[in-house]
Design a protein around this motif. Structure first.
Motif, short mmCIF file in Angstrom:
data_model
loop_
_atom_site.label_atom_id
_atom_site.label_comp_id
_atom_site.label_asym_id
_atom_site.label_seq_id
_atom_site.Cartn_x
_atom_site.Cartn_y
_atom_site.Cartn_z
N THR A 98 0.90 -1.41 0.13
CA THR A 98 0.02 -0.01 0.05
C THR A 98 0.67 1.08 -0.05
O THR A 98 1.02 2.78 -0.37
CB THR A 98 -0.93 -0.08 1.00
OG1 THR A 98 -1.63 -1.37 0.93
CG2 THR A 98 -1.65 0.83 1.14
N GLN B 92 0.51 4.66 -2.49
CA GLN B 92 0.86 5.65 -2.17
C GLN B 92 1.89 6.33 -2.40
O GLN B 92 2.12 7.83 -2.61
CB GLN B 92 0.86 5.98 -0.99
CG GLN B 92 -0.87 5.07 -0.19
CD GLN B 92 -1.21 5.28 1.46
OE1 GLN B 92 0.30 4.49 2.42
NE2 GLN B 92 -2.09 4.72 2.01
N THR C 116 1.57 9.86 -4.35
CA THR C 116 1.93 11.64 -4.19
C THR C 116 3.48 12.06 -4.37
O THR C 116 3.31 13.11 -4.53
CB THR C 116 2.31 11.17 -2.37
OG1 THR C 116 1.31 10.46 -1.61
CG2 THR C 116 2.86 12.11 -1.73
#
Length: 228
Positions: free
Chosen positions: A50, A54, A58
């Protein structure tokens, strides 16, 4: 030449853990031994997967910048490599020119790696921070996995250097399952001043402090014991 940039943000860093775990003496001789790839366990955990997703979102701008820059640098290096090869094939051969061409290529390669490392630092640090958060719970996951698989001796291994191993002696998947319970998710934005490995260092320091606090006090040298 392969690409200079090899998605460093998506590579797994080495995990700082003990290479061998053993159960208490009283429990030994009643169970079996096993092996596990601890780095793979971290990489296969839900929290790490995960975190990578991300990070890719980001830090997309930085990742794209590094990828674009790496392609440019690779093209420049290909030109310098071709020139060095061309000089080496000339007859008669001018060794000074060959050495100069090789040095130009090597200097450019070193500078390129340094530049890409600096550009990728933000998301590399985010990845390292994610790994650090998982690693501080790895010992717990290992011990829990050993208990559930009835193992009293576990050896950490790298599958690339192990010739053969029975599937039932590898408990990596059990450790992954424990990590998924212990660390369901992690943060990807490091706090100000964070340094790679900091969380593991803090954990080890806290353990050392606790051990010292629990140890019985010893009389200072030359001090006679108190008697009634």
């Amino acid at each position: 030449m392969k690409k200079i940039f090899v998605a460093s943000a998506l590579a797994v860093a080495a995990v700082s853990v003990s290479p061998m775990f053993a159960a208490p003496a009283a429990a030994q001789s009643t169970k079996g031994s096993a092996v596990a790839d601890l780095e793979a366990a971290v990489a296969q955990s839900n929290a790490y997967k995960t975190a990578l997703t991300q990070i890719g979102t980001t830090y997309k701008a930085q990742i794209d910048q590094v990828e674009t820059r790496s392609q440019t640098l690779e093209a420049e290096l290909n030109v310098l490599r071709a020139k060095a090869n061309e000089e080496a094939k000339k007859t008669p051969r001018n060794q000074a020119a060959v050495d100069a061409a090789i040095k130009a290529f090597q200097d450019k390669s070193t500078a390129a790696q340094r530049e890409l490392s600096q550009l990728s630092q933000p998301y590399d640090l985010a990845r390292t921070y994610a790994i650090d958060q998982i690693s501080v719970r790895l010992d717990e996951a290992v011990k829990a996995g050993m208990t559930k698989r009835k193992v009293d001796l576990l050896l950490s291994y790298n599958p690339q250097i192990v010739l053969a191993a029975e599937k039932n002696v590898d408990i990596t998947d059990a450790i992954v399952a424990e990590l998924n319970t212990l660390v369901p998710n992690v943060q990807i934005v490091p706090p100000a001043g964070y340094q790679p490995g900091q969380l593991m260092q803090q954990k080890n320091q806290a353990a050392a402090n606790a051990a010292r606090a629990a140890a019985p006090a010893t009389p200072a040298a030359g001090t006679a014991p108190t008697t009634r």
